[in-house]
Design a protein around this motif. Structure first.
Motif, short mmCIF file in Angstrom:
data_model
loop_
_atom_site.label_atom_id
_atom_site.label_comp_id
_atom_site.label_asym_id
_atom_site.label_seq_id
_atom_site.Cartn_x
_atom_site.Cartn_y
_atom_site.Cartn_z
N HIS A 146 -7.03 8.60 -1.82
CA HIS A 146 -6.05 8.02 -0.90
C HIS A 146 -4.88 7.35 -1.62
O HIS A 146 -3.79 7.87 -1.62
CB HIS A 146 -6.77 7.04 0.05
CG HIS A 146 -5.90 6.45 1.09
ND1 HIS A 146 -6.36 5.64 2.09
CD2 HIS A 146 -4.56 6.52 1.30
CE1 HIS A 146 -5.37 5.27 2.88
NE2 HIS A 146 -4.26 5.78 2.40
N HIS B 47 0.84 5.63 -1.99
CA HIS B 47 0.09 6.70 -2.64
C HIS B 47 0.83 7.18 -3.89
O HIS B 47 1.22 8.35 -3.96
CB HIS B 47 -0.08 7.89 -1.69
CG HIS B 47 -0.48 7.52 -0.29
ND1 HIS B 47 -0.09 8.24 0.82
CD2 HIS B 47 -1.23 6.48 0.17
CE1 HIS B 47 -0.60 7.69 1.90
NE2 HIS B 47 -1.28 6.62 1.55
N HIS C 234 0.84 -1.21 0.00
CA HIS C 234 0.00 0.00 0.00
C HIS C 234 0.86 1.25 0.00
O HIS C 234 1.82 1.36 0.78
CB HIS C 234 -0.91 0.04 1.23
CG HIS C 234 -1.56 1.38 1.42
ND1 HIS C 234 -2.51 1.87 0.55
CD2 HIS C 234 -1.35 2.37 2.32
CE1 HIS C 234 -2.87 3.08 0.94
NE2 HIS C 234 -2.17 3.42 2.01
ZN ZN Z 1 -2.27 5.27 2.81
#
Ligand code: ZN
Length: 257
Positions: A181, A119, A117
């Motif tokens: 996000h 961005h 994960h």
């Molecule tokens: Zn994040």
């Protein structure tokens, strides 16, 4: 010209039979530190944000990056281990509460051994528009029928309950865009997850640039894309990973420390 010592070529070769070796036998912690450094090097990481977890087959504990260190500075000895409840069971650093995104996805997805994960910028452009990238290039076939959009941003996901809801929304997808996000990429192997993460940012940049032209992109056939998807997963992911590891170690051998 007749070349008696020629090796098979063309369609006789499914994947490269000869590639340069990584050069060292990597521990899991070393491989994960390389994954962090590589993805940071290609612009996937937003400064100190993001996490990668790796839950080995048959285990509930998972390897993870420490909270507060940047991806590009990590070494193998920085890698921590958390249990399925996100308690740090090994390592000299803390781990972010946002790690529940990972614990709950691992809990329900046997195939998602690795969860990434962060961005990345162009994925975040599309995330800000609340849309998935249109697949307009053959590399985008990697994500054929495998994309999920979580179209509402509702704050930080820092509890197991909220993360379980997110995991339910993700379902079986290997690439999720979270509105306003970032992205979540998963893989059965570290190589597959890293390849998906590296590819989605480029796929999003390409889709965005095509959108800017205001013109309708040429369509690809689903069946051609399905064949390419299998080819990319079976042939490209491991070759990509080996090259990423070689270049990362060459750039700074301290990553292995
Ligand atoms: Zn994040």
């Amino acid at each position: 010209m007749n070349a008696p010592n020629a090796r098979p070529g063309g369609l006789e070769v499914w994947a490269p039979s000869v590639v340069p070796p990584i050069g060292v036998e990597l521990t899991n912690e070393q491989a994960l530190a390389i994954a962090f450094r590589h993805l940071a090097a290609i612009g996937f990481a937003e400064n100190m944000a993001g996490h990668i977890t790796w839950q080995l087959d048959g285990q509930t504990d998972m390897l993870v990056n420490p909270w507060g260190l940047w991806w590009q500075e990590l070494t193998a000895s920085d890698i921590c281990v958390v249990d399925s409840e996100a308690r740090v069971v090994r390592g000299r650093w803390d781990v972010t509460p946002a790690i529940h995104i990972h614990t709950e996805l691992h809990r329900v997805r046997d195939d998602a051994r690795v969860v990434i994960h962060n961005h990345p910028y162009h994925a975040c452009v599309l995330a800000a528009l609340g849309r998935l990238p249109e697949l307009v290039h053959q590399t985008g076939s990697l994500f054929l029928d495998d994309l999920c959009l979580v179209d509402t941003y509702d704050g930080e996901i820092d509890s197991a309950g909220r993360a379980a809801d997110l995991a339910a929304q993700i379902g079986e997808a290997n690439l999720t865009i979270l509105a306003n996000h970032g992205v979540i990429a998963t893989g059965r192997t570290l190589a597959q997850a890293v390849y998906r993460a590296a590819s989605i940012e480029r796929v999003c940049k390409l889709a965005y640039d095509v959108m800017l032209t205001g013109q309708e992109p040429t369509k690809m056939n689903w069946s051609d894309m399905a064949g390419m998807q299998a080819s990319l997963l079976e042939r490209a992911a491991d070759v990509y990973w080996a090259g990423a590891a070689r270049m990362t170690i060459k750039a700074d051998p301290d990553v292995l420390r």
